[in-house]
Design a protein around this motif. Sequence first.
Motif, PDB file in Angstrom:
ATOM      1  N   GLY A 123       0.832  -1.208   0.000  1.00 50.28           N
ATOM      2  CA  GLY A 123       0.000   0.000   0.000  1.00 50.28           C
ATOM      3  C   GLY A 123       0.867   1.259   0.000  1.00 50.28           C
ATOM      4  O   GLY A 123       2.088   1.198  -0.191  1.00 50.28           O
ATOM      5  N   LEU A 137      -3.297  -7.684  -1.168  1.00 52.57           N
ATOM      6  CA  LEU A 137      -3.505  -7.023  -2.465  1.00 52.57           C
ATOM      7  C   LEU A 137      -4.979  -6.720  -2.721  1.00 52.57           C
ATOM      8  O   LEU A 137      -5.580  -7.212  -3.675  1.00 52.57           O
ATOM      9  CB  LEU A 137      -2.895  -7.849  -3.613  1.00 52.57           C
ATOM     10  CG  LEU A 137      -1.394  -8.085  -3.527  1.00 52.57           C
ATOM     11  CD1 LEU A 137      -0.889  -8.885  -4.721  1.00 52.57           C
ATOM     12  CD2 LEU A 137      -0.627  -6.757  -3.441  1.00 52.57           C
ATOM     13  N   GLY A 163      -3.659  -2.287  -2.696  1.00 54.83           N
ATOM     14  CA  GLY A 163      -2.324  -2.891  -2.709  1.00 54.83           C
ATOM     15  C   GLY A 163      -1.855  -3.060  -4.145  1.00 54.83           C
ATOM     16  O   GLY A 163      -2.608  -3.514  -5.000  1.00 54.83           O
ATOM     17  N   LEU A 165      -1.022 -12.860   1.608  1.00 49.76           N
ATOM     18  CA  LEU A 165      -1.891 -13.376   2.671  1.00 49.76           C
ATOM     19  C   LEU A 165      -2.825 -12.298   3.186  1.00 49.76           C
ATOM     20  O   LEU A 165      -2.502 -11.106   3.166  1.00 49.76           O
ATOM     21  CB  LEU A 165      -1.035 -13.853   3.855  1.00 49.76           C
ATOM     22  CG  LEU A 165      -0.161 -15.085   3.657  1.00 49.76           C
ATOM     23  CD1 LEU A 165       0.606 -15.355   4.946  1.00 49.76           C
ATOM     24  CD2 LEU A 165      -1.004 -16.300   3.288  1.00 49.76           C
ATOM     25  N   ILE A 169      -4.546 -10.812   6.527  1.00 54.03           N
ATOM     26  CA  ILE A 169      -4.231 -10.837   7.969  1.00 54.03           C
ATOM     27  C   ILE A 169      -5.319 -11.524   8.797  1.00 54.03           C
ATOM     28  O   ILE A 169      -5.091 -11.894   9.940  1.00 54.03           O
ATOM     29  CB  ILE A 169      -3.931  -9.427   8.555  1.00 54.03           C
ATOM     30  CG1 ILE A 169      -5.065  -8.445   8.255  1.00 54.03           C
ATOM     31  CG2 ILE A 169      -2.596  -8.898   8.086  1.00 54.03           C
ATOM     32  CD1 ILE A 169      -4.991  -7.165   9.083  1.00 54.03           C
ATOM     33  N   LYS A 176      -7.624   9.516  -2.321  1.00 54.01           N
ATOM     34  CA  LYS A 176      -7.320  10.466  -1.252  1.00 54.01           C
ATOM     35  C   LYS A 176      -7.103  11.848  -1.868  1.00 54.01           C
ATOM     36  O   LYS A 176      -6.749  11.975  -3.041  1.00 54.01           O
ATOM     37  CB  LYS A 176      -6.065  10.021  -0.486  1.00 54.01           C
ATOM     38  CG  LYS A 176      -6.130   8.587   0.037  1.00 54.01           C
ATOM     39  CD  LYS A 176      -6.786   8.487   1.388  1.00 54.01           C
ATOM     40  CE  LYS A 176      -7.156   7.084   1.821  1.00 54.01           C
ATOM     41  NZ  LYS A 176      -6.123   6.105   1.920  1.00 54.01           N
TER      42      LYS A 176
END
Length: 374
Positions: free
Chosen positions: A15, A40, A44, A63, A65, A219
Amino acid sequence: MDTYKRTIVITGGAGFIGNHVVRLFVNKYPEYRIICLDALTYAGNLANLADVADKPNYEFAHLDICDFDAILALLRTKHVDGIIHLAAESHVDRSISDPFAFARTNVLGTLSLLQAARTYWESLPEKYEGKRFYHISTDEVYGALALTCPEGKAAEFSAHEVYGDDFFVETSKYAPHSPYSASKASSDHFVRAFHDTYGLPTIVTNCSNNYGPYQFPEKLIPLFINNIRHRKPLPVYGKGENVRDWLYVEDHARAIDLIFHKGKIAETYNIGGFNEWKNIDIVRILIKTVDRLLGRKEGEDLNLITYVTDRLGHDARYAIDSRKLQRELGWEPSLQFEEGIERTVRWYLDNQEWLDNVTTGEYQNYYEKMYGKR
Ligand code: NAD
Ligand code: TYD
Protein backbone atom coordinates in the motif's frame (compact mmCIF):
# COMPACT_ATOMS: atom_id res chain seq x y z
CA MET A 1 19.49 -22.21 9.49
CA ASP A 2 18.62 -18.56 8.83
CA THR A 3 21.50 -16.42 7.67
CA TYR A 4 19.57 -13.23 8.40
CA LYS A 5 20.05 -11.27 11.62
CA ARG A 6 16.30 -10.61 11.84
CA THR A 7 13.15 -11.46 9.93
CA ILE A 8 10.55 -8.72 9.85
CA VAL A 9 7.05 -8.95 8.43
CA ILE A 10 5.64 -5.65 7.15
CA THR A 11 1.88 -5.99 6.66
CA GLY A 12 0.21 -3.75 4.06
CA GLY A 13 3.63 -3.33 2.42
CA ALA A 14 2.11 -3.00 -1.05
CA GLY A 15 0.00 0.00 0.00
CA PHE A 16 0.90 3.69 0.13
CA ILE A 17 2.90 4.04 3.36
CA GLY A 18 3.87 0.36 3.43
CA ASN A 19 5.87 0.46 0.20
CA HIS A 20 8.00 3.31 1.53
CA VAL A 21 8.65 1.37 4.76
CA VAL A 22 9.51 -1.83 2.87
CA ARG A 23 11.86 0.05 0.52
CA LEU A 24 13.61 1.78 3.43
CA PHE A 25 14.12 -1.47 5.37
CA VAL A 26 15.16 -3.60 2.37
CA ASN A 27 17.77 -1.06 1.27
CA LYS A 28 19.00 0.04 4.68
CA TYR A 29 19.20 -3.39 6.31
CA PRO A 30 20.56 -6.01 3.90
CA GLU A 31 21.21 -8.14 7.00
CA TYR A 32 17.44 -8.39 7.66
CA ARG A 33 14.97 -10.51 5.73
CA ILE A 34 11.97 -8.29 4.94
CA ILE A 35 8.69 -10.02 4.17
CA CYS A 36 6.00 -7.83 2.65
CA LEU A 37 2.68 -9.42 3.66
CA ASP A 38 -0.30 -8.12 1.73
CA ALA A 39 -3.72 -9.34 0.58
CA LEU A 40 -3.50 -7.02 -2.47
CA THR A 41 -6.90 -5.41 -2.08
CA TYR A 42 -7.77 -2.53 -4.45
CA ALA A 43 -5.23 -0.44 -2.44
CA GLY A 44 -2.32 -2.89 -2.71
CA ASN A 45 -0.13 -2.70 -5.78
CA LEU A 46 3.05 -4.72 -6.29
CA ALA A 47 4.18 -2.27 -8.94
CA ASN A 48 4.90 0.05 -5.98
CA LEU A 49 7.70 -2.34 -5.01
CA ALA A 50 9.11 -3.17 -8.45
CA ASP A 51 12.45 -1.56 -7.57
CA VAL A 52 13.05 -3.85 -4.57
CA ALA A 53 11.36 -7.04 -5.79
CA ASP A 54 14.65 -8.60 -6.92
CA LYS A 55 16.66 -7.80 -3.80
CA PRO A 56 17.87 -11.00 -2.07
CA ASN A 57 16.52 -9.92 1.35
CA TYR A 58 12.97 -9.19 0.06
CA GLU A 59 10.10 -11.67 0.02
CA PHE A 60 6.41 -11.31 -0.69
CA ALA A 61 3.64 -13.24 1.10
CA HIS A 62 0.22 -12.98 -0.48
CA LEU A 63 -1.89 -13.38 2.67
CA ASP A 64 -4.92 -11.90 4.37
CA ILE A 65 -4.23 -10.84 7.97
CA CYS A 66 -7.58 -12.39 8.95
CA ASP A 67 -6.25 -15.85 7.96
CA PHE A 68 -4.89 -16.84 11.39
CA ASP A 69 -3.60 -20.32 10.36
CA ALA A 70 -1.70 -19.05 7.34
CA ILE A 71 -0.19 -16.16 9.32
CA LEU A 72 0.90 -18.47 12.14
CA ALA A 73 2.48 -20.89 9.63
CA LEU A 74 4.40 -18.02 8.02
CA LEU A 75 5.68 -16.70 11.36
CA ARG A 76 6.85 -20.22 12.29
CA THR A 77 8.48 -21.23 9.03
CA LYS A 78 10.27 -17.90 8.57
CA HIS A 79 11.22 -17.41 12.26
CA VAL A 80 9.73 -13.94 12.31
CA ASP A 81 10.89 -11.77 15.22
CA GLY A 82 9.42 -8.41 14.24
CA ILE A 83 6.07 -7.29 12.86
CA ILE A 84 5.32 -3.81 11.56
CA HIS A 85 1.58 -3.72 11.03
CA LEU A 86 0.22 -1.30 8.43
CA ALA A 87 -2.39 -3.44 6.64
CA ALA A 88 -5.78 -1.80 6.92
CA GLU A 89 -8.77 -0.44 5.12
CA SER A 90 -7.77 3.21 5.18
CA HIS A 91 -10.24 5.46 3.38
CA VAL A 92 -12.84 7.31 5.48
CA ASP A 93 -15.37 7.66 2.63
CA ARG A 94 -15.30 3.90 2.00
CA SER A 95 -15.82 3.28 5.72
CA ILE A 96 -18.98 5.38 5.57
CA SER A 97 -20.43 3.21 2.80
CA ASP A 98 -19.07 -0.19 3.97
CA PRO A 99 -18.22 -0.18 7.70
CA PHE A 100 -18.12 -4.00 7.96
CA ALA A 101 -15.03 -4.25 5.73
CA PHE A 102 -13.29 -1.94 8.23
CA ALA A 103 -14.30 -4.00 11.26
CA ARG A 104 -13.15 -7.16 9.51
CA THR A 105 -9.66 -6.09 8.46
CA ASN A 106 -8.81 -3.41 10.99
CA VAL A 107 -10.25 -5.05 14.09
CA LEU A 108 -10.46 -8.82 13.43
CA GLY A 109 -7.39 -8.81 11.17
CA THR A 110 -5.29 -7.05 13.81
CA LEU A 111 -6.59 -9.43 16.45
CA SER A 112 -5.69 -12.45 14.33
CA LEU A 113 -2.18 -11.06 13.77
CA LEU A 114 -1.74 -10.39 17.49
CA GLN A 115 -2.92 -13.88 18.39
CA ALA A 116 -0.63 -15.49 15.79
CA ALA A 117 2.38 -13.50 17.07
CA ARG A 118 1.57 -14.43 20.65
CA THR A 119 1.07 -18.10 19.84
CA TYR A 120 4.35 -18.38 17.94
CA TRP A 121 6.53 -16.28 20.25
CA GLU A 122 5.20 -17.94 23.42
CA SER A 123 6.14 -21.34 21.94
CA LEU A 124 9.82 -20.37 21.73
CA PRO A 125 12.30 -21.01 24.56
CA GLU A 126 13.27 -17.33 24.69
CA LYS A 127 9.58 -16.28 24.34
CA TYR A 128 9.21 -12.51 23.83
CA GLU A 129 12.91 -11.63 24.15
CA GLY A 130 14.06 -9.65 21.12
CA LYS A 131 10.54 -9.61 19.63
CA ARG A 132 8.49 -6.58 18.61
CA PHE A 133 4.92 -5.99 17.43
CA TYR A 134 4.65 -2.44 16.09
CA HIS A 135 1.16 -1.22 15.23
CA ILE A 136 0.75 1.80 12.92
CA SER A 137 -2.29 3.91 13.71
CA THR A 138 -3.75 7.30 13.00
CA ASP A 139 -4.43 10.62 14.73
CA GLU A 140 -8.10 10.17 13.73
CA VAL A 141 -8.68 7.94 16.80
CA TYR A 142 -8.57 11.10 18.95
CA GLY A 143 -11.61 12.57 17.19
CA ALA A 144 -11.59 16.20 16.11
CA LEU A 145 -10.21 19.46 17.44
CA ALA A 146 -12.09 22.75 17.31
CA LEU A 147 -11.66 24.86 14.24
CA THR A 148 -10.40 28.01 15.93
CA CYS A 149 -8.24 29.14 13.08
CA PRO A 150 -8.60 32.78 12.09
CA GLU A 151 -9.43 33.32 8.42
CA GLY A 152 -6.53 32.39 6.16
CA LYS A 153 -4.13 31.84 9.03
CA ALA A 154 -3.51 28.10 8.80
CA ALA A 155 -1.44 28.56 5.68
CA GLU A 156 0.48 31.57 6.89
CA PHE A 157 1.49 30.83 10.45
CA SER A 158 3.11 27.94 12.24
CA ALA A 159 0.56 25.82 14.04
CA HIS A 160 1.60 26.95 17.52
CA GLU A 161 1.16 30.63 16.66
CA VAL A 162 -2.36 29.97 15.42
CA TYR A 163 -3.68 27.35 17.78
CA GLY A 164 -1.65 27.61 20.98
CA ASP A 165 -1.61 24.26 22.72
CA ASP A 166 -4.72 22.72 21.22
CA PHE A 167 -3.16 19.51 19.85
CA PHE A 168 -3.56 15.76 20.13
CA VAL A 169 -1.02 14.35 22.58
CA GLU A 170 -0.35 10.70 23.45
CA THR A 171 -2.70 10.91 26.43
CA SER A 172 -5.60 12.56 24.57
CA LYS A 173 -8.91 10.77 25.04
CA TYR A 174 -9.98 8.41 22.24
CA ALA A 175 -13.10 9.83 20.56
CA PRO A 176 -13.36 8.40 17.04
CA HIS A 177 -16.17 9.65 14.80
CA SER A 178 -15.95 7.75 11.52
CA PRO A 179 -16.26 3.97 11.11
CA TYR A 180 -12.62 4.08 9.91
CA SER A 181 -11.33 5.80 13.04
CA ALA A 182 -13.57 3.67 15.26
CA SER A 183 -12.04 0.52 13.75
CA LYS A 184 -8.50 1.85 14.17
CA ALA A 185 -9.25 2.87 17.76
CA SER A 186 -10.51 -0.62 18.46
CA SER A 187 -7.38 -2.17 16.96
CA ASP A 188 -5.18 0.12 19.08
CA HIS A 189 -7.03 -1.07 22.20
CA PHE A 190 -6.50 -4.72 21.25
CA VAL A 191 -2.78 -4.12 20.73
CA ARG A 192 -2.42 -2.50 24.16
CA ALA A 193 -4.58 -5.21 25.73
CA PHE A 194 -2.22 -7.89 24.35
CA HIS A 195 0.67 -6.14 26.02
CA ASP A 196 -1.12 -5.69 29.33
CA THR A 197 -2.62 -9.20 29.39
CA TYR A 198 0.04 -11.43 27.80
CA GLY A 199 3.16 -9.26 27.86
CA LEU A 200 3.35 -9.07 24.06
CA PRO A 201 6.08 -6.49 23.27
CA THR A 202 3.98 -3.88 21.50
CA ILE A 203 4.40 -0.28 20.38
CA VAL A 204 1.68 1.96 18.91
CA THR A 205 2.16 5.13 16.89
CA ASN A 206 -0.53 7.57 15.80
CA CYS A 207 0.36 9.63 12.75
CA SER A 208 -1.20 12.56 10.95
CA ASN A 209 -2.18 12.66 7.23
CA ASN A 210 0.59 11.43 4.93
CA TYR A 211 1.24 12.65 1.40
CA GLY A 212 3.75 11.69 -1.30
CA PRO A 213 4.30 9.22 -4.14
CA TYR A 214 2.25 6.00 -4.57
CA GLN A 215 -0.88 7.13 -2.71
CA PHE A 216 -4.07 5.67 -4.13
CA PRO A 217 -5.93 8.43 -6.01
CA GLU A 218 -9.05 8.30 -3.87
CA LYS A 219 -7.32 10.47 -1.25
CA LEU A 220 -7.36 14.26 -1.54
CA ILE A 221 -3.87 15.04 -2.86
CA PRO A 222 -3.35 12.43 -5.62
CA LEU A 223 -7.02 12.60 -6.68
CA PHE A 224 -6.86 16.34 -7.12
CA ILE A 225 -3.48 16.33 -8.91
CA ASN A 226 -4.86 13.83 -11.41
CA ASN A 227 -8.09 15.78 -11.83
CA ILE A 228 -6.28 19.09 -12.37
CA ARG A 229 -4.12 17.47 -15.01
CA HIS A 230 -7.19 16.16 -16.81
CA ARG A 231 -9.23 19.30 -16.12
CA LYS A 232 -11.87 17.41 -14.18
CA PRO A 233 -13.88 19.02 -11.33
CA LEU A 234 -12.27 19.09 -7.87
CA PRO A 235 -14.94 18.00 -5.34
CA VAL A 236 -14.20 20.04 -2.20
CA TYR A 237 -16.34 18.78 0.68
CA GLY A 238 -18.38 21.44 2.50
CA LYS A 239 -16.62 24.80 2.50
CA GLY A 240 -13.10 23.38 2.36
CA GLU A 241 -12.45 24.78 5.84
CA ASN A 242 -11.40 21.49 7.47
CA VAL A 243 -7.81 21.38 8.65
CA ARG A 244 -5.37 18.47 8.36
CA ASP A 245 -1.74 18.17 9.52
CA TRP A 246 0.34 16.85 6.60
CA LEU A 247 3.53 14.80 6.80
CA TYR A 248 5.68 13.67 3.87
CA VAL A 249 5.44 9.88 3.69
CA GLU A 250 9.20 9.27 3.72
CA ASP A 251 9.43 11.20 7.00
CA HIS A 252 6.83 8.83 8.44
CA ALA A 253 8.85 5.85 7.18
CA ARG A 254 11.98 7.26 8.89
CA ALA A 255 10.04 7.65 12.12
CA ILE A 256 8.84 4.04 11.87
CA ASP A 257 12.41 2.81 11.40
CA LEU A 258 13.60 4.80 14.43
CA ILE A 259 10.71 3.72 16.66
CA PHE A 260 10.92 0.08 15.61
CA HIS A 261 14.57 0.01 16.70
CA LYS A 262 14.67 2.50 19.58
CA GLY A 263 11.11 2.98 20.81
CA LYS A 264 10.16 1.73 24.28
CA ILE A 265 7.91 -1.31 24.58
CA ALA A 266 4.31 -0.47 25.59
CA GLU A 267 4.78 3.19 24.63
CA THR A 268 2.70 5.32 22.30
CA TYR A 269 4.30 7.96 20.09
CA ASN A 270 2.48 10.61 18.08
CA ILE A 271 3.99 11.44 14.69
CA GLY A 272 3.14 14.67 12.88
CA GLY A 273 4.55 17.50 10.87
CA PHE A 274 3.37 20.62 12.76
CA ASN A 275 2.07 21.47 9.31
CA GLU A 276 -1.61 22.33 9.30
CA TRP A 277 -3.50 23.41 6.24
CA LYS A 278 -7.11 24.08 5.39
CA ASN A 279 -8.24 21.83 2.56
CA ILE A 280 -9.09 24.78 0.32
CA ASP A 281 -5.59 26.23 0.74
CA ILE A 282 -4.04 22.88 -0.20
CA VAL A 283 -6.28 22.72 -3.26
CA ARG A 284 -5.15 26.19 -4.38
CA ILE A 285 -1.49 25.23 -3.92
CA LEU A 286 -2.02 22.05 -5.94
CA ILE A 287 -3.66 24.01 -8.77
CA LYS A 288 -0.86 26.55 -8.79
CA THR A 289 1.86 23.88 -8.77
CA VAL A 290 0.30 21.64 -11.44
CA ASP A 291 -0.41 24.63 -13.70
CA ARG A 292 3.16 25.88 -13.36
CA LEU A 293 4.73 22.49 -13.98
CA LEU A 294 2.53 21.89 -17.02
CA GLY A 295 3.31 25.33 -18.44
CA ARG A 296 -0.29 26.51 -18.04
CA LYS A 297 -1.21 30.07 -17.09
CA GLU A 298 -1.04 30.51 -13.28
CA GLY A 299 -4.40 29.92 -11.65
CA GLU A 300 -5.96 28.88 -14.96
CA ASP A 301 -7.59 25.86 -13.31
CA LEU A 302 -9.02 27.55 -10.21
CA ASN A 303 -12.44 27.25 -11.85
CA LEU A 304 -12.25 23.44 -11.38
CA ILE A 305 -12.97 23.92 -7.65
CA THR A 306 -16.46 22.53 -7.05
CA TYR A 307 -17.97 22.70 -3.57
CA VAL A 308 -19.96 19.52 -2.92
CA THR A 309 -22.07 18.14 -0.06
CA ASP A 310 -19.95 17.66 3.04
CA ARG A 311 -18.68 14.23 4.15
CA LEU A 312 -20.91 12.76 6.87
CA GLY A 313 -19.44 13.41 10.32
CA HIS A 314 -16.53 15.31 8.73
CA ASP A 315 -13.89 15.96 11.42
CA ALA A 316 -13.06 19.68 11.60
CA ARG A 317 -9.40 19.57 12.47
CA TYR A 318 -6.60 17.11 13.22
CA ALA A 319 -3.32 18.31 14.69
CA ILE A 320 -0.58 16.24 16.27
CA ASP A 321 1.89 17.25 18.92
CA SER A 322 4.93 15.10 18.13
CA ARG A 323 7.25 16.65 20.69
CA LYS A 324 7.53 13.42 22.70
CA LEU A 325 9.07 11.67 19.70
CA GLN A 326 11.37 14.61 19.12
CA ARG A 327 12.41 14.78 22.78
CA GLU A 328 12.88 11.07 23.43
CA LEU A 329 14.17 9.76 20.09
CA GLY A 330 15.34 12.89 18.28
CA TRP A 331 12.98 12.60 15.28
CA GLU A 332 11.75 15.57 13.33
CA PRO A 333 10.34 16.02 9.83
CA SER A 334 13.07 16.61 7.25
CA LEU A 335 11.06 18.29 4.50
CA GLN A 336 9.38 21.68 4.35
CA PHE A 337 5.83 21.41 2.99
CA GLU A 338 6.61 23.50 -0.11
CA GLU A 339 9.38 21.09 -1.10
CA GLY A 340 7.29 18.02 -0.28
CA ILE A 341 4.37 19.24 -2.38
CA GLU A 342 6.64 20.13 -5.29
CA ARG A 343 8.19 16.62 -5.20
CA THR A 344 4.79 15.01 -4.88
CA VAL A 345 3.18 16.88 -7.77
CA ARG A 346 6.21 16.22 -9.97
CA TRP A 347 6.08 12.51 -9.11
CA TYR A 348 2.42 12.15 -10.13
CA LEU A 349 2.93 14.17 -13.31
CA ASP A 350 5.98 12.05 -14.19
CA ASN A 351 4.17 8.81 -13.37
CA GLN A 352 0.96 9.21 -15.31
CA GLU A 353 1.19 5.53 -16.32
CA TRP A 354 1.09 4.49 -12.64
CA LEU A 355 -1.97 6.71 -12.12
CA ASP A 356 -3.64 5.37 -15.28
CA ASN A 357 -2.97 1.78 -14.17
CA VAL A 358 -4.52 2.31 -10.76
CA THR A 359 -7.48 4.23 -12.06
CA THR A 360 -8.27 1.55 -14.68
CA GLY A 361 -7.52 -1.39 -12.36
CA GLU A 362 -4.74 -2.62 -14.69
CA TYR A 363 -2.34 -2.92 -11.73
CA GLN A 364 -4.38 -5.82 -10.42
CA ASN A 365 -2.78 -7.99 -13.12
CA TYR A 366 0.67 -7.17 -11.78
CA TYR A 367 0.69 -10.13 -9.41
CA GLU A 368 0.28 -12.62 -12.29
CA LYS A 369 2.97 -10.81 -14.25
CA MET A 370 5.38 -11.08 -11.31
CA TYR A 371 4.52 -14.43 -9.76
CA GLY A 372 2.32 -16.31 -12.26
CA LYS A 373 -1.27 -17.47 -11.65
CA ARG A 374 -2.61 -17.08 -8.10
P1 NAD B 1 -3.42 1.89 1.97
O1 NAD B 1 -4.91 1.75 1.89
O2 NAD B 1 -2.71 2.64 0.90
O3 NAD B 1 -2.77 0.44 2.03
C1 NAD B 1 -3.27 -0.59 2.82
C2 NAD B 1 -2.58 -1.89 2.41
O4 NAD B 1 -3.11 -2.94 3.25
C3 NAD B 1 -2.85 -2.30 0.97
O5 NAD B 1 -1.65 -2.74 0.38
C4 NAD B 1 -3.84 -3.44 1.09
O6 NAD B 1 -3.74 -4.39 0.04
C5 NAD B 1 -3.44 -4.04 2.43
N1 NAD B 1 -4.54 -4.78 3.06
C6 NAD B 1 -5.82 -4.34 3.25
N2 NAD B 1 -6.55 -5.29 3.85
C7 NAD B 1 -5.71 -6.35 4.08
C8 NAD B 1 -5.87 -7.62 4.69
N3 NAD B 1 -7.06 -8.01 5.17
N4 NAD B 1 -4.79 -8.42 4.79
C9 NAD B 1 -3.58 -8.04 4.30
N5 NAD B 1 -3.39 -6.87 3.68
C10 NAD B 1 -4.43 -6.02 3.57
O7 NAD B 1 -3.14 2.51 3.40
P2 NAD B 1 -2.01 3.53 3.86
O8 NAD B 1 -2.48 4.91 3.60
O9 NAD B 1 -0.70 3.09 3.35
O10 NAD B 1 -2.06 3.31 5.44
C11 NAD B 1 -1.28 2.29 6.05
C12 NAD B 1 -1.53 2.29 7.54
O11 NAD B 1 -1.20 3.56 8.09
C13 NAD B 1 -3.00 2.04 7.92
O12 NAD B 1 -3.02 1.22 9.04
C14 NAD B 1 -3.54 3.43 8.22
O13 NAD B 1 -4.58 3.36 9.16
C15 NAD B 1 -2.31 4.09 8.80
N6 NAD B 1 -2.24 5.56 8.63
C16 NAD B 1 -2.41 6.12 7.38
C17 NAD B 1 -2.30 7.50 7.22
C18 NAD B 1 -2.43 8.15 5.87
O14 NAD B 1 -2.45 9.38 5.78
N7 NAD B 1 -2.49 7.42 4.77
C19 NAD B 1 -2.05 8.30 8.34
C20 NAD B 1 -1.88 7.70 9.61
C21 NAD B 1 -1.97 6.33 9.72
P1 TYD C 1 -8.53 12.28 2.79
O1 TYD C 1 -7.35 12.40 1.86
O2 TYD C 1 -9.63 11.34 2.45
O3 TYD C 1 -7.93 11.97 4.25
P2 TYD C 1 -8.67 11.97 5.71
O4 TYD C 1 -10.13 11.96 5.52
O5 TYD C 1 -8.17 10.69 6.31
O6 TYD C 1 -8.16 13.18 6.42
O7 TYD C 1 -9.17 13.73 2.95
C1 TYD C 1 -8.40 14.83 3.40
C2 TYD C 1 -9.35 16.00 3.56
O8 TYD C 1 -9.84 16.38 2.27
C3 TYD C 1 -10.58 15.66 4.39
O9 TYD C 1 -10.94 16.80 5.19
C4 TYD C 1 -11.67 15.41 3.36
C5 TYD C 1 -11.27 16.31 2.21
N1 TYD C 1 -11.63 15.80 0.86
C6 TYD C 1 -12.35 16.61 -0.03
O10 TYD C 1 -12.71 17.75 0.29
N2 TYD C 1 -12.66 16.10 -1.27
C7 TYD C 1 -12.29 14.84 -1.66
O11 TYD C 1 -12.63 14.42 -2.79
C8 TYD C 1 -11.54 14.04 -0.74
C9 TYD C 1 -11.12 12.64 -1.13
C10 TYD C 1 -11.22 14.55 0.49
